[in-house]
Design an enzyme around this catalytic site. Structure first.
Site, PDB file in Angstrom:
ATOM      1  N   CYS A   2       0.863  -1.182   0.000  1.00  0.00           N
ATOM      2  CA  CYS A   2       0.000   0.000   0.000  1.00  0.00           C
ATOM      3  C   CYS A   2       0.901   1.235   0.000  1.00  0.00           C
ATOM      4  O   CYS A   2       2.119   1.136   0.042  1.00  0.00           O
ATOM      5  CB  CYS A   2      -0.864   0.012   1.255  1.00  0.00           C
ATOM      6  SG  CYS A   2      -1.839  -1.479   1.464  1.00  0.00           S
ATOM      7  N   ARG A  27       1.240   1.677  -6.181  1.00  0.00           N
ATOM      8  CA  ARG A  27       1.507   0.695  -5.120  1.00  0.00           C
ATOM      9  C   ARG A  27       0.240  -0.051  -4.734  1.00  0.00           C
ATOM     10  O   ARG A  27       0.287  -1.065  -4.037  1.00  0.00           O
ATOM     11  CB  ARG A  27       2.088   1.385  -3.887  1.00  0.00           C
ATOM     12  CG  ARG A  27       3.407   2.073  -4.096  1.00  0.00           C
ATOM     13  CD  ARG A  27       3.833   2.853  -2.869  1.00  0.00           C
ATOM     14  NE  ARG A  27       4.029   1.972  -1.740  1.00  0.00           N
ATOM     15  CZ  ARG A  27       5.188   1.398  -1.435  1.00  0.00           C
ATOM     16  NH1 ARG A  27       6.228   1.608  -2.214  1.00  0.00           N
ATOM     17  NH2 ARG A  27       5.319   0.612  -0.403  1.00  0.00           N
ATOM     18  N   TRP A  75      -3.712  -1.703  -1.290  1.00  0.00           N
ATOM     19  CA  TRP A  75      -3.641  -2.944  -2.063  1.00  0.00           C
ATOM     20  C   TRP A  75      -4.125  -4.011  -1.084  1.00  0.00           C
ATOM     21  O   TRP A  75      -3.395  -4.386  -0.160  1.00  0.00           O
ATOM     22  CB  TRP A  75      -2.215  -3.235  -2.506  1.00  0.00           C
ATOM     23  CG  TRP A  75      -2.094  -4.548  -3.198  1.00  0.00           C
ATOM     24  CD1 TRP A  75      -1.729  -5.745  -2.650  1.00  0.00           C
ATOM     25  CD2 TRP A  75      -2.379  -4.829  -4.565  1.00  0.00           C
ATOM     26  NE1 TRP A  75      -1.755  -6.734  -3.587  1.00  0.00           N
ATOM     27  CE2 TRP A  75      -2.152  -6.207  -4.772  1.00  0.00           C
ATOM     28  CE3 TRP A  75      -2.789  -4.062  -5.636  1.00  0.00           C
ATOM     29  CZ2 TRP A  75      -2.332  -6.820  -6.011  1.00  0.00           C
ATOM     30  CZ3 TRP A  75      -2.957  -4.669  -6.869  1.00  0.00           C
ATOM     31  CH2 TRP A  75      -2.733  -6.030  -7.051  1.00  0.00           C
ATOM     32  N   ASN A 101       1.044   0.335   6.016  1.00  0.00           N
ATOM     33  CA  ASN A 101       1.489  -0.480   4.883  1.00  0.00           C
ATOM     34  C   ASN A 101       2.263  -1.659   5.454  1.00  0.00           C
ATOM     35  O   ASN A 101       3.227  -1.474   6.178  1.00  0.00           O
ATOM     36  CB  ASN A 101       2.385   0.313   3.927  1.00  0.00           C
ATOM     37  CG  ASN A 101       2.976  -0.598   2.847  1.00  0.00           C
ATOM     38  OD1 ASN A 101       2.305  -1.531   2.410  1.00  0.00           O
ATOM     39  ND2 ASN A 101       4.213  -0.367   2.474  1.00  0.00           N
ATOM     40  N   GLY A 102       1.826  -2.893   5.131  1.00  0.00           N
ATOM     41  CA  GLY A 102       2.509  -4.086   5.637  1.00  0.00           C
ATOM     42  C   GLY A 102       1.489  -5.152   5.980  1.00  0.00           C
ATOM     43  O   GLY A 102       0.315  -5.043   5.638  1.00  0.00           O
ATOM     44  N   GLU A 480       8.222 -21.778 -18.885  1.00  0.00           N
ATOM     45  CA  GLU A 480       8.075 -20.375 -18.465  1.00  0.00           C
ATOM     46  C   GLU A 480       9.235 -19.542 -18.991  1.00  0.00           C
ATOM     47  O   GLU A 480       9.048 -18.400 -19.412  1.00  0.00           O
ATOM     48  CB  GLU A 480       7.974 -20.289 -16.943  1.00  0.00           C
ATOM     49  CG  GLU A 480       8.014 -18.886 -16.357  1.00  0.00           C
ATOM     50  CD  GLU A 480       6.871 -17.970 -16.823  1.00  0.00           C
ATOM     51  OE1 GLU A 480       5.918 -18.458 -17.462  1.00  0.00           O
ATOM     52  OE2 GLU A 480       6.956 -16.750 -16.564  1.00  0.00           O
ATOM     53  N   LYS A 484       8.710 -16.143 -21.244  1.00  0.00           N
ATOM     54  CA  LYS A 484       9.273 -14.826 -20.881  1.00  0.00           C
ATOM     55  C   LYS A 484      10.048 -14.243 -22.054  1.00  0.00           C
ATOM     56  O   LYS A 484       9.904 -13.080 -22.402  1.00  0.00           O
ATOM     57  CB  LYS A 484      10.214 -14.993 -19.662  1.00  0.00           C
ATOM     58  CG  LYS A 484       9.496 -15.037 -18.348  1.00  0.00           C
ATOM     59  CD  LYS A 484       9.047 -13.646 -17.945  1.00  0.00           C
ATOM     60  CE  LYS A 484       7.670 -13.514 -17.353  1.00  0.00           C
ATOM     61  NZ  LYS A 484       6.573 -14.292 -17.674  1.00  0.00           N
ATOM     62  N   GLU A 487       7.579 -13.162 -24.881  1.00  0.00           N
ATOM     63  CA  GLU A 487       6.608 -12.076 -24.655  1.00  0.00           C
ATOM     64  C   GLU A 487       7.282 -10.720 -24.462  1.00  0.00           C
ATOM     65  O   GLU A 487       6.655  -9.697 -24.689  1.00  0.00           O
ATOM     66  CB  GLU A 487       5.665 -12.405 -23.504  1.00  0.00           C
ATOM     67  CG  GLU A 487       6.272 -12.620 -22.168  1.00  0.00           C
ATOM     68  CD  GLU A 487       5.224 -13.045 -21.127  1.00  0.00           C
ATOM     69  OE1 GLU A 487       4.020 -12.870 -21.344  1.00  0.00           O
ATOM     70  OE2 GLU A 487       5.625 -13.556 -20.079  1.00  0.00           O
ATOM     71  N   HIS A 503      13.092 -36.962 -31.119  1.00  0.00           N
ATOM     72  CA  HIS A 503      11.945 -37.490 -31.879  1.00  0.00           C
ATOM     73  C   HIS A 503      11.414 -36.446 -32.847  1.00  0.00           C
ATOM     74  O   HIS A 503      10.220 -36.223 -32.942  1.00  0.00           O
ATOM     75  CB  HIS A 503      10.844 -37.925 -30.894  1.00  0.00           C
ATOM     76  CG  HIS A 503      11.318 -38.951 -29.925  1.00  0.00           C
ATOM     77  ND1 HIS A 503      11.777 -40.192 -30.287  1.00  0.00           N
ATOM     78  CD2 HIS A 503      11.463 -38.897 -28.568  1.00  0.00           C
ATOM     79  CE1 HIS A 503      12.164 -40.869 -29.219  1.00  0.00           C
ATOM     80  NE2 HIS A 503      11.973 -40.113 -28.157  1.00  0.00           N
ATOM     81  N   LYS A 602      -2.079  -6.994 -19.333  1.00  0.00           N
ATOM     82  CA  LYS A 602      -1.770  -7.544 -18.000  1.00  0.00           C
ATOM     83  C   LYS A 602      -2.800  -8.614 -17.641  1.00  0.00           C
ATOM     84  O   LYS A 602      -2.484  -9.607 -17.021  1.00  0.00           O
ATOM     85  CB  LYS A 602      -1.775  -6.439 -16.941  1.00  0.00           C
ATOM     86  CG  LYS A 602      -1.343  -6.915 -15.567  1.00  0.00           C
ATOM     87  CD  LYS A 602       0.070  -7.486 -15.594  1.00  0.00           C
ATOM     88  CE  LYS A 602       0.449  -8.169 -14.308  1.00  0.00           C
ATOM     89  NZ  LYS A 602       1.669  -8.994 -14.451  1.00  0.00           N
TER      90      LYS A 602
END
Ligand code: BG6
Length: 607
Positions: A2, A27, A75, A101-102, A480, A484, A487, A503, A602
């Site tokens: 946050c 944030r 957040w 925040n936390g 993955e 990355k 993209e 093969h 996103k």
């Protein structure tokens, strides 16, 4: 994550607080609020949604007059993004307002204690326990009450507090969450980061853990927990606002790669208690598990690849068959899903349309749904029977990094939790809990031991295509790693099970063809080594990602990336980091728009 701000000066506080919150909105932005002090007491205004709504509600601060105050943009972690859960929170006696925040890890027990003492809670947040503790300990000295309060807290907190007995004064406390003081002329500030300060002052005091600050319009004092005043250096902020939002990094993606140790810590630590995994959010799931015969993991993109990597741990520790299905495929496959299926849905945004559709299809067939989501109160979180949040904080870059690794950490915790709950034979859950707790440190090591990755990117950035190969857990990482690369650098990259190359696909290997060999699974390194030799015999250039000090791979590979030794079941979260960095630096070499890659979003909320 946050954002908090505080102001005290000779001018109106609200406009400064609102402006500061706008700068911190990256944030977290699902609710916001300010509390301003004037002769009539503390005036609080809160909204769900963006700061713009708060500006409208307060008429850009005109409706909340006063020269000192605090503000917060949220957040959500504990409690959905509602007005009740938005900060600031007030004490029952109305004397105190707080922003935080936390994450307070022991908030449940504190909440029960405070309730038993008659304190009334307005929200579901962990933060609210703090303001009631302050009221409980307050005997006329705010800082003393803050010290007694923080002695009861376990977790991370950057706090902003105002008290009606101290008009014109604002208080700040720091423990494991960033907090910076802004030193002005006739006014003083605090904020979660410099973004909110640079428009008003470039004189900053960086608070350390365990410090307590008291600001008036013309004094800035910082104390330790014993009340000893501390000499603090005033630094000059040189960043511009844009750079500050990225914490000084050139791109959000790099910032979020570097945040991974802290993100995993935030996701893991509150769920490890007395050497066991505890999911408060899964209370009645043990009963459901009695009827479960298989697990199906469904997701899209990197979230799907997290599922592919987590499957190994879930099967090994939980001993339940696990299938992985792309969400966009599952719904049309006439899936064998019924009341004996536990569907695990993984989604950073919680809004991906394909994943929501697959979830609804599975629910209609009787499946029990467990969601792993980063955005609190998102559609998937609301639709699921159970939701486990990855407390990664907002992820701004389109290409996920900390979202993926925190999803993995939840899957690892879930695999241990299954072993605990189902009593899986010959599984030493204590060993895996310790391994889990070491992941933040191992990820930091995997960052630190690859200083040459940007140099390697210069060597590989102009290739037409790259192959990523690996076996078992290494193959899941190769999936993955290739995504990355595709993209964000737009190079064609293909991931293959290393044993599958011969093969057919090996026909494509020609002179200088780059192959990225992921070989960190100690049990299978010899096998992957033979695949490296196969492709090198046909002219390939091999960049091997392997365990530092491995004597078999090092002599054979043309280039190397390393990770510290880590058990294969939980290694994907560590292995992926050098590949995230490789993709980042290749994309940088290619001049790509790294945080907003072309054609991507996103979260894709259309099918
Ligand atoms: C894609 C994103 O659009 O969706 C990926 O670019 C992400 O980064 C995928 O992995 C799934 O998104 P989510 O929010 O459901 O995890």
């Amino acid at each position: 994550m946050c954002g908090i701000v505080g102001f005290t000066g000779t001018g109106e506080a609200a406009p400064v607080l609102l402006d500061g919150l706008k700068k911190l909105e990256y944030r977290g932005y699902d609710s916001a609020g300010i509390a301003v002090m004037n002769d009539s007491g503390i005036n609080v205004s809160k909204v769900t949604g963006r700061i713009a709504g708060l500006c409208e509600k307060t008429d850009n601060g005109a409706k909340t007059p006063g020269t000192s105050g605090i503000g917060h943009t949220r957040w959500a972690t504990h409690g959905a993004p509602t007005e009740e859960n938005a900060h600031p929170h007030l004490s029952n006696d109305g004397k105190f307002a707080i922003v935080h925040n936390g994450i307070i890890e022991n908030f449940s027990s504190l909440r029960e204690e405070l309730k038993s003492r008659g304190y009334v809670f307005e929200s579901e947040t962990d933060t609210e326990v703090i303001v009631h503790l302050i009221e409980m300990y307050y005997k006329g000295n705010v800082r003393e009450a803050l010290v007694k309060t923080t002695n009861r807290l376990r977790g991370s907190y950057a706090l902003g507090v105002i008290c009606t007995d101290e008009p014109g004064k604002i208080f700040a406390v720091r423990e494991s969450s960033p907090l910076i003081l802004g030193v002005g002329v006739g006014d003083n500030y605090f904020a979660s980061d410099v973004t909110a300060l640079v428009a008003y002052t470039r004189n900053a005091v960086y608070m350390e853990d365990g410090e307590y600050a008291e600001l008036t319009n013309d004094t800035v004092k910082v104390y330790d927990c014993t009340g000893q005043e501390l000499e603090k250096e005033v630094s000059r902020i040189t960043w511009d606002v844009q750079a500050a939002e990225k914490g000084g990094y050139e791109h959000f993606m790099l910032k979020e790669i570097m945040e991974q140790p802290a993100a995993l810590k935030a996701t893991i630590e509150p769920r490890v208690r007395d050497g066991k995994i505890v999911f408060d959010e899964l209370k009645d799931l043990p009963d459901v598990l009695k009827n479960i015969r298989k697990i199906v993991i469904t997701a899209c993109g990197s979230a799907y690849y997290a599922g592919c990597a987590g499957k190994y741990a879930l099967e090994s520790l939980g001993r339940i068959p696990v299938e992985t299905e792309l969400a966009s495929e599952l719904r049309y496959n006439n899936p064998l899903i019924d009341e004996h299926t536990l569907l695990i849905v993984i989604s950073q945004s919680g809004e991906t349309a394909d994943t929501i559709a697959a979830m609804k299809e599975s629910k209609s067939r009787g499946a029990h749904v467990l969601a792993i989501v980063n955005v609190v109160g998102s559609t998937i979180a609301k639709l699921a029977d159970h939701t486990i949040y990855t407390w990664a904080g907002p992820e701004i870059a389109v290409a996920t990094t900390k979202g993926y690794t925190t999803q993995l950490s939840v899957l690892y915790m879930l695999s241990i939790w299954f072993a605990q709950t189902l009593g899986t034979k010959d599984v030493d859950t204590g060993y895996y809990v310790n391994l889990l707790k070491s992941l933040p440190r191992l990820i930091q090591q995997s960052i630190d031991m690859n200083p040459s990755v940007s140099g390697l990117a210069r060597k590989y950035h102009s290739n037409r295509s790259l192959f990523f190969i690996g076996r078992n857990t290494d193959y899941a990482v190769a999936l993955e790693g290739a995504l990355k690369m595709k993209e964000i650098s737009y190079l064609h990259a293909e991931s293959y099970a290393a044993g599958e190359l011969k093969h057919g696909t090996i026909a494509l290997i020609e002179e200088h063809q780059p192959v990225i060999a992921v070989c960190c699974n100690e049990r299978l390194i010899e096998k992957t080594l033979s695949n490296i030799i196969e492709v090198k015999a046909r002219g390939a250039k091999v960049l091997a990602l392997t365990i530092s000090g491995n004597k078999k791979i090092v002599p054979v590979a043309d280039d190397l990336l390393f990770i510290p030794p880590v058990d294969e079941l939980f290694s994907a979260a560590v292995e992926i980091v050098p590949l995230q960095l490789l993709a980042y630096y290749v994309a940088k070499e290619n001049g790509c728009d790294i945080d907003k890659p072309k054609n991507l979003a996103k979260s894709v909320t259309v099918e």
